[in-house]
Scaffold this motif. Structure first.
Motif, PDB file in Angstrom:
ATOM      1  N   ILE A 266      34.309  -2.743 -12.959  1.00 12.41           N
ATOM      2  CA  ILE A 266      34.900  -2.280 -14.216  1.00 12.41           C
ATOM      3  C   ILE A 266      35.283  -3.472 -15.087  1.00 12.41           C
ATOM      4  CG2 ILE A 266      36.756  -0.920 -15.274  1.00 12.41           C
ATOM      5  CD1 ILE A 266      36.939   0.678 -12.684  1.00 12.41           C
ATOM      6  N   ALA A 267      34.943  -3.380 -16.382  1.00 11.35           N
ATOM      7  CA  ALA A 267      35.307  -4.418 -17.363  1.00 11.35           C
ATOM      8  C   ALA A 267      35.466  -3.732 -18.710  1.00 11.35           C
ATOM      9  CB  ALA A 267      34.226  -5.494 -17.432  1.00 11.35           C
ATOM     10  N   GLY A 268      35.948  -4.471 -19.716  1.00 14.25           N
ATOM     11  CA  GLY A 268      36.031  -3.910 -21.060  1.00 14.25           C
ATOM     12  C   GLY A 268      37.355  -4.177 -21.734  1.00 14.25           C
ATOM     13  N   GLN A 269      37.663  -3.369 -22.750  1.00 12.69           N
ATOM     14  CA  GLN A 269      38.853  -3.590 -23.570  1.00 12.69           C
ATOM     15  C   GLN A 269      39.649  -2.290 -23.730  1.00 12.69           C
ATOM     16  OE1 GLN A 269      39.500  -6.627 -24.111  1.00 12.69           O
ATOM     17  NE2 GLN A 269      37.437  -7.466 -23.706  1.00 12.69           N
ATOM     18  N   ALA A 270      40.931  -2.390 -23.889  1.00 15.33           N
ATOM     19  CA  ALA A 270      41.711  -3.594 -23.680  1.00 15.33           C
ATOM     20  C   ALA A 270      42.367  -3.503 -22.306  1.00 15.33           C
ATOM     21  CB  ALA A 270      42.775  -3.726 -24.764  1.00 15.33           C
ATOM     22  N   LYS A 271      42.576  -4.646 -21.710  1.00  9.68           N
ATOM     23  CA  LYS A 271      43.123  -4.708 -20.362  1.00  9.68           C
ATOM     24  C   LYS A 271      44.441  -3.961 -20.254  1.00  9.68           C
ATOM     25  CE  LYS A 271      44.531  -8.139 -16.851  1.00  9.68           C
ATOM     26  NZ  LYS A 271      44.701  -9.590 -16.580  1.00  9.68           N
ATOM     27  N   SER A 272      45.251  -4.015 -21.295  1.00 10.95           N
ATOM     28  CA  SER A 272      46.586  -3.424 -21.267  1.00 10.95           C
ATOM     29  C   SER A 272      46.582  -1.926 -21.524  1.00 10.95           C
ATOM     30  CB  SER A 272      47.468  -4.098 -22.315  1.00 10.95           C
ATOM     31  OG  SER A 272      46.831  -4.092 -23.592  1.00 10.95           O
ATOM     32  N   HIS A 273      45.499  -1.401 -22.086  1.00 15.36           N
ATOM     33  CA  HIS A 273      45.503  -0.010 -22.506  1.00 15.36           C
ATOM     34  C   HIS A 273      44.356   0.788 -21.869  1.00 15.36           C
ATOM     35  CE1 HIS A 273      48.419  -1.632 -25.325  1.00 15.36           C
ATOM     36  NE2 HIS A 273      48.741  -0.393 -25.650  1.00 15.36           N
ATOM     37  N   CYS A 274      43.212   0.860 -22.516  1.00 18.56           N
ATOM     38  CA  CYS A 274      42.160   1.760 -22.041  1.00 18.56           C
ATOM     39  C   CYS A 274      41.606   1.361 -20.677  1.00 18.56           C
ATOM     40  CB  CYS A 274      41.044   1.853 -23.083  1.00 18.56           C
ATOM     41  SG  CYS A 274      41.608   2.615 -24.631  1.00 18.56           S
ATOM     42  N   VAL A 275      41.517   0.063 -20.414  1.00 21.35           N
ATOM     43  CA  VAL A 275      41.042  -0.378 -19.100  1.00 21.35           C
ATOM     44  C   VAL A 275      42.086  -0.070 -18.026  1.00 21.35           C
ATOM     45  CG1 VAL A 275      40.383  -2.373 -17.703  1.00 21.35           C
ATOM     46  CG2 VAL A 275      39.513  -2.151 -20.030  1.00 21.35           C
ATOM     47  N   VAL A 294      38.995   3.225  -2.269  1.00 22.80           N
ATOM     48  CA  VAL A 294      39.601   2.224  -3.159  1.00 22.80           C
ATOM     49  C   VAL A 294      38.951   0.853  -3.007  1.00 22.80           C
ATOM     50  CG1 VAL A 294      41.451   1.469  -1.600  1.00 22.80           C
ATOM     51  CG2 VAL A 294      41.820   1.452  -4.085  1.00 22.80           C
ATOM     52  N   GLY A 295      38.463   0.538  -1.820  1.00 20.09           N
ATOM     53  CA  GLY A 295      37.844  -0.763  -1.576  1.00 20.09           C
ATOM     54  C   GLY A 295      36.497  -0.942  -2.245  1.00 20.09           C
ATOM     55  N   LYS A 296      35.960   0.121  -2.842  1.00 20.91           N
ATOM     56  CA  LYS A 296      34.697   0.013  -3.565  1.00 20.91           C
ATOM     57  C   LYS A 296      34.868  -0.509  -4.992  1.00 20.91           C
ATOM     58  CE  LYS A 296      31.984   3.784  -1.461  1.00 20.91           C
ATOM     59  NZ  LYS A 296      31.164   4.978  -1.826  1.00 20.91           N
ATOM     60  N   ILE A 297      36.113  -0.618  -5.473  1.00 23.45           N
ATOM     61  CA  ILE A 297      36.369  -0.932  -6.876  1.00 23.45           C
ATOM     62  C   ILE A 297      36.536  -2.434  -7.062  1.00 23.45           C
ATOM     63  CG2 ILE A 297      37.784  -0.435  -8.887  1.00 23.45           C
ATOM     64  CD1 ILE A 297      36.447   2.018  -7.691  1.00 23.45           C
ATOM     65  N   TYR A 298      35.806  -2.994  -8.029  1.00 26.54           N
ATOM     66  CA  TYR A 298      35.885  -4.420  -8.361  1.00 26.54           C
ATOM     67  C   TYR A 298      36.218  -4.558  -9.850  1.00 26.54           C
ATOM     68  CZ  TYR A 298      33.687  -5.106  -3.834  1.00 26.54           C
ATOM     69  OH  TYR A 298      33.423  -5.102  -2.489  1.00 26.54           O
ATOM     70  N   LEU A 299      37.250  -5.324 -10.155  1.00 24.86           N
ATOM     71  CA  LEU A 299      37.712  -5.497 -11.536  1.00 24.86           C
ATOM     72  C   LEU A 299      37.374  -6.901 -12.010  1.00 24.86           C
ATOM     73  CD1 LEU A 299      41.256  -3.873 -11.105  1.00 24.86           C
ATOM     74  CD2 LEU A 299      39.047  -2.746 -11.509  1.00 24.86           C
ATOM     75  N   LEU A 300      36.553  -6.988 -13.067  1.00 24.45           N
ATOM     76  CA  LEU A 300      36.162  -8.291 -13.617  1.00 24.45           C
ATOM     77  C   LEU A 300      37.304  -8.833 -14.476  1.00 24.45           C
ATOM     78  CD1 LEU A 300      32.418  -7.859 -14.677  1.00 24.45           C
ATOM     79  CD2 LEU A 300      33.335  -8.967 -12.628  1.00 24.45           C
ATOM     80  N   GLU A 301      38.157  -9.625 -13.857  1.00 33.01           N
ATOM     81  CA  GLU A 301      39.363 -10.108 -14.547  1.00 33.01           C
ATOM     82  C   GLU A 301      39.060 -10.987 -15.751  1.00 33.01           C
ATOM     83  OE1 GLU A 301      43.562 -10.691 -12.809  1.00 33.01           O
ATOM     84  OE2 GLU A 301      42.174 -11.869 -11.594  1.00 33.01           O
TER      85      GLU A 301
END
Length: 350
Positions: A266-275, A294-301
């Motif tokens: 998962i990536a995108g905008q904005a980190k504080s809101h929709c993401v 839950v371990g399947k989820i990766y967040l592109l920081e």
């Protein structure tokens, strides 16, 4: 079906120009399709549906309105170049990992002018609308500081009395759920407008992936209901109106992708809101049904930034706190520049 023994990284195609990521331009589909087919042949790429290890990439609201400087809600972060830098890294991540990413989903924030979070929806006693970035509390509505713009009632399909009752109910619901106060945003992501479109460089990248991997991208529309905010792609902030009328429901489309794919990035905008709110809703669904997912989820920081309006608001700390919570839950915080084979939980062969 070809069995992959590694997660190879490819070169970035010559057509990609990082200097153009901050600009809006027409994607040359026919020319790009030809280049993509040649690229697939050169690297022996198979259709994404045949992958033995299936990875889905979810791009949240990578739209001009949030990602292009001088557009309505540009997410600059504290650096001022946040979304542009994020999208350079994001495009390069997709190109490098074209052989590993099986499928891409894009969400699209979609609005019109007369919505609860836009200035037009509210007025004060002088008939003035609240300025952008106003934070409207339940007390503001109860005391009459701000009230429903009755001239919109017929167009929205409610009575003036119901409009006011809805505002009172809505702001109280936000407070009771410890969510952000009703935020008045600049007009943004306007349906049919250029701000609503996907960033050109990312559209180009997704189109290239579609042709090269024979993998049709999904598009998820959110935010069209005039009576509620809709940060999360999974569902609106308030689900029912003051009389129990349904404003929206929680979707399980993203949860189904988590079930169907071996990894979801998962990536995108904005980190504080929709993401953050999309991930939070997803986490709640997972914990209620299948916690092992839950371990399947990766967040592109490094491919997401928080809302920062210099001198007005800064959601950096709140966004970081949310991502720390996601990591504690078992999700993985990763960087786009790290080889996928080095990510935790990724098998060494697939």
């Amino acid at each position: 079906m070809r069995k992959r023994t590694t997660f190879p990284e490819l070169a970035i195609p010559n057509h990609f120009d990082p200097q153009k990521v901050s600009q809006v331009w027409r994607v040359p589909y026919a020319e790009l399709a030809s280049q993509s087919r040649a690229w697939a042949e050169k690297h022996n790429l198979q259709p994404g549906g045949l992958d033995t290890f299936k990875m889905a990439l979810i791009l949240v609201d990578v739209q001009n309105t949030f990602c292009i400087p001088d557009f309505e809600l540009y997410v600059g972060g504290r650096s001022g170049s946040g979304a542009v830098d994020d999208n350079i890294r994001l495009a390069e991540f997709i190109y490098r990992n074209l052989e590993t990413i099986s499928h891409i989903t894009l969400t699209l924030d979609t609005h019109q002018a007369a919505q609860i979070f836009h200035p037009l929806f509210l007025v004060n006693d002088q008939g003035q609308h609240p300025p952008p970035y106003s934070m409207i509390s339940a007390e503001d509505i109860r005391t009459g500081k701000w009230k429903f713009n009755e001239t919109l009632a017929a167009d929205i399909g409610i009575t003036p009395e119901n409009g006011q009752a809805h505002l009172e109910h809505y702001t109280k619901q936000l407070a009771d759920k410890a969510k952000f106060r009703l935020t008045i945003w600049p007009y943004h992501a306007m349906l049919g407008g250029i701000g609503h479109a996907v960033v050109s460089a990312i559209e180009e990248t997704v189109f290239f992936h579609t042709i090269a991997r024979n993998s049709r991208a999904d598009f998820e529309i959110k935010g069209a209901n005039p009576l509620t905010e809709h940060y999360s792609v999974i569902g609106p902030e308030v689900l029912t109106g003051p009389h129990g009328e349904v404003l929206g429901e929680k979707s399980k489309k993203i949860l189904r992708k988590v079930r169907e794919f071996d990894a979801v990035v998962i990536a995108g905008q904005a980190k504080s809101h929709c993401v953050a709110w999309t991930i939070s809703d997803l986490l709640e669904q997972i914990e209620e049904t299948e916690p092992d997912l839950v371990g399947k989820i990766y967040l592109l920081e490094d491919c997401t930034s928080p809302v920062v309006v210099p001198g007005a608001i800064d959601y950096t700390d709140q966004a970081d706190a949310e991502f720390a919570r996601f990591a504690e839950s078992g999700m993985h915080l990763v960087h786009s520049t790290d080889p996928i084979s080095s990510w935790p939980g990724i098998p060494q062969q697939a």
